[in-house]
Design an enzyme around this catalytic site. Structure first.
Site, short mmCIF file in Angstrom:
data_model
loop_
_atom_site.label_atom_id
_atom_site.label_comp_id
_atom_site.label_asym_id
_atom_site.label_seq_id
_atom_site.Cartn_x
_atom_site.Cartn_y
_atom_site.Cartn_z
N PRO A 118 32.15 -25.82 -32.26
CA PRO A 118 31.24 -24.72 -31.94
C PRO A 118 29.74 -25.02 -32.03
O PRO A 118 28.94 -24.10 -31.91
CB PRO A 118 31.63 -23.65 -32.97
N ARG A 144 35.39 -21.90 -27.44
CA ARG A 144 34.52 -22.54 -28.43
C ARG A 144 33.18 -22.90 -27.81
O ARG A 144 32.15 -22.84 -28.48
CB ARG A 144 35.22 -23.78 -29.03
N CYS A 241 36.98 -34.30 -40.55
CA CYS A 241 37.12 -33.57 -41.83
C CYS A 241 38.55 -33.77 -42.32
O CYS A 241 39.23 -32.84 -42.74
CB CYS A 241 36.74 -32.09 -41.67
N1 SAM Z 1 31.35 -31.10 -33.56
C1 SAM Z 1 31.75 -29.71 -33.76
C2 SAM Z 1 30.77 -29.04 -34.69
O1 SAM Z 1 30.14 -29.74 -35.51
O2 SAM Z 1 30.61 -27.82 -34.64
C3 SAM Z 1 33.18 -29.59 -34.23
C4 SAM Z 1 34.18 -30.29 -33.34
S1 SAM Z 1 35.87 -29.99 -33.73
C5 SAM Z 1 36.12 -30.98 -35.12
C6 SAM Z 1 36.71 -30.90 -32.50
C7 SAM Z 1 36.49 -30.40 -31.09
O3 SAM Z 1 37.01 -31.37 -30.19
C8 SAM Z 1 37.21 -29.10 -30.74
O4 SAM Z 1 36.29 -28.11 -30.40
C9 SAM Z 1 38.09 -29.46 -29.53
O5 SAM Z 1 38.13 -28.46 -28.55
C10 SAM Z 1 37.37 -30.69 -29.01
N2 SAM Z 1 38.19 -31.59 -28.18
C11 SAM Z 1 39.43 -32.06 -28.44
N3 SAM Z 1 39.83 -32.88 -27.44
C12 SAM Z 1 38.83 -32.96 -26.55
C13 SAM Z 1 38.65 -33.65 -25.32
N4 SAM Z 1 39.60 -34.44 -24.81
N5 SAM Z 1 37.49 -33.49 -24.66
C14 SAM Z 1 36.52 -32.69 -25.16
N6 SAM Z 1 36.64 -32.00 -26.33
C15 SAM Z 1 37.77 -32.14 -27.01
#
Ligand code: SAM
Length: 315
Positions: A118, A144, A241
């Site tokens: 987010p 998100r 995390c």
């Molecule tokens: N960096 C964010 C923050 O600090 O607020 C949190 C990111 S969260 C740990 C992981 C994110 O990776 C999720 O929102 C998910 O939708 C995204 N995600 C997973 N696979 C993905 C892909 N193939 N391409 C783009 N986003 C991806």
């Protein structure tokens, strides 16, 4: 004491949004509201823990490692506070403030945040470059991404180009990305380090099953490999995390073999006391955070830098 109530014993961390204020102005405002600043503790684990446990009511301190992070007693409530409602401060766990500092792009840089939503780390990067430069913020989850765009508006970020897309379908050779030099890779992980989720995770062992960790670590390796295909990328910061070696040290070790001679793991925040689990070539280069030691969520960060090629060697 169960883990959920343990979450409530961790300090409240506040990141100053440098786009709307400065650390000294936020501190002055807090002081005018009756808060008192305590001495910044030493950088070691015990020094920080002692300072936090001695924090009295209406006292706060500056994080000894992160100049834009302030530390308050547990459960301090800022929801009605103008500093929060105006976007001058952001509530963000200490551990998740490390990746943007480790990426450390200069003003004017072009950055790609490939799992951005987010948007906590995206907005932190924008704060550190003072909105000067470009941050491509990409995530495949539309809902998100909508949250990310709301956060960017609230905190005054203007340098972000949002894009809802699967990162693995992005063409690294696309001319739009030719200036990308800094890459944040913060992919989906087991979330096993998130203190408030530890109960659910303990109750549902499938979240840590070796099959699930295998799937996650394959995905994390694939994301990192893709990030390193961008032609001008020179620094790649990886974070999770998760507390599992499978998603952390093992992912980086696998990458090191794949990108040998092109990228190397660098030691970052040399004063940070908690390094990677022993037994890996670059253990000492990694950063780990844990509820017990850093009074934060469990977290892992590693940094790759492109190896400078000597033009003479290629002649
Ligand atoms: N960096 C964010 C923050 O600090 O607020 C949190 C990111 S969260 C740990 C992981 C994110 O990776 C999720 O929102 C998910 O939708 C995204 N995600 C997973 N696979 C993905 C892909 N193939 N391409 C783009 N986003 C991806």
């Amino acid at each position: 004491q169960n883990e959920t109530s343990f979450a409530g014993t961790l300090p409240r961390y506040v990141r100053v949004n440098l786009l709307k204020s400065s650390v000294s102005d936020v501190i002055s405002t807090l002081e005018s509201e009756g808060w008192e600043r305590s001495v910044t503790p030493a950088k070691d684990i015990q020094g920080f823990q002692d300072a936090v446990s001695n924090l009295q009511d209406y006292h706060f301190l500056q994080d000894p490692h992160l100049h834009d992070v302030l530390v308050f007693p547990p459960r301090t409530d800022f929801h009605e506070n103008e500093l929060l409602t105006s976007g001058k401060i952001v509530l963000q766990d200490r551990a998740s403030c490390f990746p943007a500092h480790i990426l450390s792009p200069p003003e004017g840089a072009t950055i790609f945040d490939c799992c951005a939503a987010p948007g906590n780390k995206t907005s932190h990067v924008a704060s550190l470059i003072n909105n000067k430069g470009t941050v491509f913020a990409l995530d495949k989850d539309g809902r998100r991404m909508a949250t990310l765009q709301r956060l960017m508006r609230n905190v005054g970020v203007t340098c972000v180009i949002p894009n809802c897309q699967d990162f693995l379908k992005v063409n690294p050779q696309d001319a739009r990305y030719k200036d990308v030099e800094y890459m944040l890779v913060d992919p989906s992980c087991s979330g096993s380090g998130i203190v408030s989720r530890m109960n659910e995770i303990i109750d549902d062992p499938s979240t840590s099953s070796s099959q699930r960790l295998d799937t996650l670590s394959n995905f994390q390796v694939t994301m990192l490999k893709h990030a390193m295909k961008f032609p001008n990328v020179k620094r790649v910061v990886y974070s999770t995390c998760s507390i599992h070696a499978e998603e952390n040290e093992e992912v980086i070790s696998e990458l090191e073999t794949i990108v040998e001679g092109q990228f190397k793991v660098c030691k970052v925040f040399p004063d940070w006391p908690d390094r990677g689990l022993p037994g890996y070539d670059s253990s000492d280069c990694f950063l780990r955070m844990s509820p017990e030691n850093s009074l934060s969520n469990g977290f892992f960060v590693a940094c790759f830098e492109r190896v400078e090629t000597n033009p003479d060697v290629n002649r």
